[in-house]
Design an enzyme around this catalytic site. Structure first.
Site, PDB file in Angstrom:
ATOM      1  N   HIS A   1       0.855  -1.371   0.030  1.00 49.03           N
ATOM      2  CA  HIS A   1      -0.021   0.124  -0.051  1.00 49.03           C
ATOM      3  C   HIS A   1       0.664   1.196  -0.069  1.00 49.03           C
ATOM      4  O   HIS A   1       0.734   1.955  -0.761  1.00 49.03           O
ATOM      5  CB  HIS A   1      -0.845  -0.009   1.264  1.00 49.03           C
ATOM      6  CG  HIS A   1      -1.781   1.050   1.372  1.00 49.03           C
ATOM      7  ND1 HIS A   1      -3.265   1.013   1.169  1.00 49.03           N
ATOM      8  CD2 HIS A   1      -1.864   2.391   1.637  1.00 49.03           C
ATOM      9  CE1 HIS A   1      -3.795   2.158   1.303  1.00 49.03           C
ATOM     10  NE2 HIS A   1      -3.000   3.105   1.544  1.00 49.03           N
ATOM     11  N   GLU A   2       1.854   1.313   0.952  1.00 44.46           N
ATOM     12  CA  GLU A   2       2.638   2.636   1.179  1.00 44.46           C
ATOM     13  C   GLU A   2       3.455   2.657  -0.251  1.00 44.46           C
ATOM     14  O   GLU A   2       3.961   3.683  -0.531  1.00 44.46           O
ATOM     15  CB  GLU A   2       3.511   2.639   2.247  1.00 44.46           C
ATOM     16  CG  GLU A   2       2.517   2.347   3.511  1.00 44.46           C
ATOM     17  CD  GLU A   2       1.507   3.595   3.538  1.00 44.46           C
ATOM     18  OE1 GLU A   2       1.791   4.599   3.101  1.00 44.46           O
ATOM     19  OE2 GLU A   2       0.237   3.195   4.283  1.00 44.46           O
TER      20      GLU A   2
END
Length: 246
Positions: free
Chosen positions: A125-126
């Site tokens: 996600h990051e």
């Protein structure tokens, strides 16, 4: 966003806990400046930091989503260095991780990341946020539409809205369920990091949803599971070889 059920199965309580963990995956987490290390779900023989470092290494070396994103970052001129661009830290509340654009660093909340699957989803996600930061002039701090676009992409491409994760959250549906999940996750992420109303967050997501949902870079498709991600990584490598030979 990222989260995982406990070892006893999803259940209502676990599903509620999972949703709380997912809300905490922020773009700009509040980083603890001082105080004693917090006790988290990894406390045992190893320290939280040691386990975080070991799981991060495992993710970087084996996860197909992450391996593709690392290759794409390097291809775009933003090579990622484990020591420079990742930081395992204690975080407040249920935060799982975040991308700190001011220093181009991904924060991993060592007191809240509970297992390897959780780590995989947080890092993926990051890294999508980091990829967006690398390839575009993203105004994270003042343009909520920019933030909304990156959150839509992260929810769509990270596997966060996979069927298995939605079952663990006790969310079921057939018609356009993936799109609904992506929209909901993006709105929740924005509200977690911005002091704005839900209506403003929804409006920002709605305005960018179609274009950002259909932006699948660098995967070229929506990688619904690890098999899809491996295929996407293979295609990305072949695409890179093709252009290098032109």
């Amino acid at each position: 966003m990222a989260g995982a059920p406990d070892e006893h199965g999803p259940g209502p309580a676990a599903g509620e806990q999972l949703q709380q963990q997912h809300v905490g995956c922020q773009v700009f987490p509040e980083r603890l400046a001082q105080g004693k290390p917090q006790q988290g779900c990894l406390s045992s023989f190893f320290t939280n930091n040691q386990k975080c470092q070991l799981m991060l290494l495992q993710t970087l070396e084996t996860n197909p989503y992450v391996k593709l994103l690392l290759d794409a970052m390097k291809h775009s001129g933003c090579a990622v260095n484990k020591e420079r661009h990742f930081s395992c830290e204690d975080c407040n509340g249920n935060v799982s991780g975040g991308f700190d654009a001011s220093v181009s660093q991904i924060v991993l909340c060592q007191n809240n990341i509970c297992n390897q699957a959780h780590m995989n989803r947080v890092v993926t996600h990051e890294l999508i946020h980091a990829f967006d930061h690398c390839r575009a002039h993203v105004d994270w701090f003042t343009n909520v539409r920019h933030l909304a676009c990156s959150e839509v992409r992260a929810a769509n491409l990270s596997g966060d809205c996979s069927l298995l994760n939605e079952i663990f959250r006790l969310h079921f549906g057939l018609k356009r369920h993936h799109q609904t999940c992506v929209r909901d996750r993006a709105i929740r992420s924005i509200l977690a990091v911005r002091n704005i109303s839900k209506e403003v967050a929804q409006k920002a997501v709605d305005e960018v949803f179609e274009s950002c949902f259909n932006d699948h870079e660098p995967f070229g498709r929506i990688p619904h599971n690890k098999t899809y991600a491996r295929y996407a990584h293979r295609d990305f490598q072949n695409r890179d070889r093709y252009y290098s030979n032109i």
